[in-house]
Design a protein around this motif. Structure first.
Motif, PDB file in Angstrom:
ATOM      1  N   ARG A  66      13.255  18.279  30.877  1.00  0.00           N
ATOM      2  CA  ARG A  66      14.404  19.029  30.371  1.00  0.00           C
ATOM      3  C   ARG A  66      14.217  19.366  28.892  1.00  0.00           C
ATOM      4  N   PHE A  67      13.704  18.420  28.130  1.00  0.00           N
ATOM      5  CA  PHE A  67      13.420  18.638  26.708  1.00  0.00           C
ATOM      6  C   PHE A  67      12.466  19.819  26.521  1.00  0.00           C
ATOM      7  N   GLN A  68      11.407  19.845  27.294  1.00  0.00           N
ATOM      8  CA  GLN A  68      10.422  20.921  27.174  1.00  0.00           C
ATOM      9  C   GLN A  68      11.028  22.273  27.538  1.00  0.00           C
ATOM     10  N   THR A  69      11.873  22.281  28.559  1.00  0.00           N
ATOM     11  CA  THR A  69      12.531  23.526  28.966  1.00  0.00           C
ATOM     12  C   THR A  69      13.432  24.054  27.855  1.00  0.00           C
ATOM     13  N   LEU A  70      14.209  23.163  27.238  1.00  0.00           N
ATOM     14  CA  LEU A  70      15.117  23.582  26.169  1.00  0.00           C
ATOM     15  C   LEU A  70      14.352  24.058  24.940  1.00  0.00           C
ATOM     16  N   CYS A  71      13.265  23.395  24.608  1.00  0.00           N
ATOM     17  CA  CYS A  71      12.465  23.829  23.461  1.00  0.00           C
ATOM     18  C   CYS A  71      11.900  25.228  23.693  1.00  0.00           C
ATOM     19  N   ARG A  72      11.436  25.476  24.895  1.00  0.00           N
ATOM     20  CA  ARG A  72      10.914  26.817  25.197  1.00  0.00           C
ATOM     21  C   ARG A  72      12.021  27.865  25.118  1.00  0.00           C
ATOM     22  N   SER A  73      13.211  27.510  25.599  1.00  0.00           N
ATOM     23  CA  SER A  73      14.314  28.478  25.595  1.00  0.00           C
ATOM     24  C   SER A  73      14.759  28.831  24.182  1.00  0.00           C
ATOM     25  N   GLN A  74      14.535  27.903  23.225  1.00  0.00           N
ATOM     26  CA  GLN A  74      14.900  28.154  21.828  1.00  0.00           C
ATOM     27  C   GLN A  74      13.714  28.675  21.015  1.00  0.00           C
ATOM     28  N   HIS A  75      12.618  28.961  21.697  1.00  0.00           N
ATOM     29  CA  HIS A  75      11.428  29.537  21.063  1.00  0.00           C
ATOM     30  C   HIS A  75      10.842  28.618  19.992  1.00  0.00           C
ATOM     31  N   VAL A  76      10.853  27.319  20.272  1.00  0.00           N
ATOM     32  CA  VAL A  76      10.206  26.363  19.369  1.00  0.00           C
ATOM     33  C   VAL A  76       8.698  26.485  19.560  1.00  0.00           C
TER      34      VAL A  76
END
Length: 275
Positions: free
Chosen positions: A75-85
């Motif tokens: 879930r952490f990785q998905t959220l980071c990708r969605s925020q363009h980290v």
């Protein structure tokens, strides 16, 4: 300025997404690296009871914790990708959650945790991290607004060492903010107003030399300081409050002070705190 590093506590709490999303937004603004840390506990298999049912149950619980940790990392990785980290990684480690987080915090610029509910274990976890973290801690409220990104910041100045460290630690976000309010509170009739005002002007001048323009004001406190800080944050539509935290000894226990505890319990915006 080199790349900043943010450390985020990962668990199966339903509010974990809010803390990860905020960390990701803050990181994206400053092109920072984000590390997610999940813990799975420990399992001792030595001793005469190694083959007992208790150990079997403990192993089963640990396996379940490992599955939850893996889900948290996904879930952490998905959220980071969605925020363009641009840069992030995560790991699951064994051990006590607070101890593991504090150990990894030594090589992070900011540690991100969630506000505690009214549960003793959660309050103890938050206070333990705050009091022993060598780096600043960002405490994310459980109902954190989904769009906040620290563009409007309130500095709750009290002239303490912890507050000075918090402001210095928050400098990258202060320099990137659109608005920074600098406040110190005093009681009506309290002596030394001129000295307090002069001191605040000195803080504002120091920040200005670092490229941070502030709206500085000595405010009159009619309620407890913690309540005044939160009221000012709401009035100013602040997206981040920067403040110090402190503790004092009571027998062998270290506990946070009244203003800190009020802010931790009732804040509706993230708190960047240093000790």
């Amino acid at each position: 300025m080199g790349c900043l590093s943010l450390l985020v506590h990962l668990d199966h709490d339903p509010h974990c997404d809010a803390r990860v999303a905020l960390a990701a937004r803050l990181a994206a603004r400053l092109d920072a690296h984000v590390v997610g840390l999940a813990t799975v506990g420990t399992l001792e298999l030595d001793g005469p009871f190694a083959a007992s049912r208790a150990v079997h149950d403990a192993a089963t619980a640990r396996d379940a914790a490992a599955i939850r940790a893996a889900h948290s990392i996904d879930r952490f990785q998905t959220l980071c990708r969605s925020q363009h980290v641009a840069s992030f990684d995560a790991e699951a480690v064994e051990g006590d959650s607070a101890q593991a987080l504090l150990h990894h915090a030594h090589t992070a610029d900011l540690t991100v945790i969630s506000q505690a509910r009214h549960l003793r274990d959660e309050r103890h976890f938050v206070e333990r991290v705050l009091m022993h973290n060598a780096r600043p801690t960002l405490v994310v409220p459980r109902d954190c607004p989904p769009e906040g990104s620290a563009r409007r910041i309130l500095i709750a100045w009290d002239d303490s060492a912890g507050c000075a460290r918090a402001v210095a630690d928050a400098m990258p976000w202060l320099q990137a903010a659109d608005e920074v309010a600098l406040r110190i509170w005093r009681r009506s009739g309290e002596p030394g107003e001129a000295a307090i005002r002069h001191r605040l002007e000195g803080v504002a001048a120091w920040l200005a030399r670092r490229g941070v323009k502030t709206q500085a004001r000595v405010a009159e406190a009619t309620h407890a300081i913690g309540a005044e800080i939160l009221a000012a944050a709401a009035r100013l539509h602040s997206e981040l409050v920067v403040m110090g935290t402190y503790g004092h000894s009571r027998w062998t226990e270290r506990i946070v002070g009244g203003a800190t505890r009020t802010a931790l319990s009732h804040a509706k915006v993230p708190l960047l705190m240093s000790h």
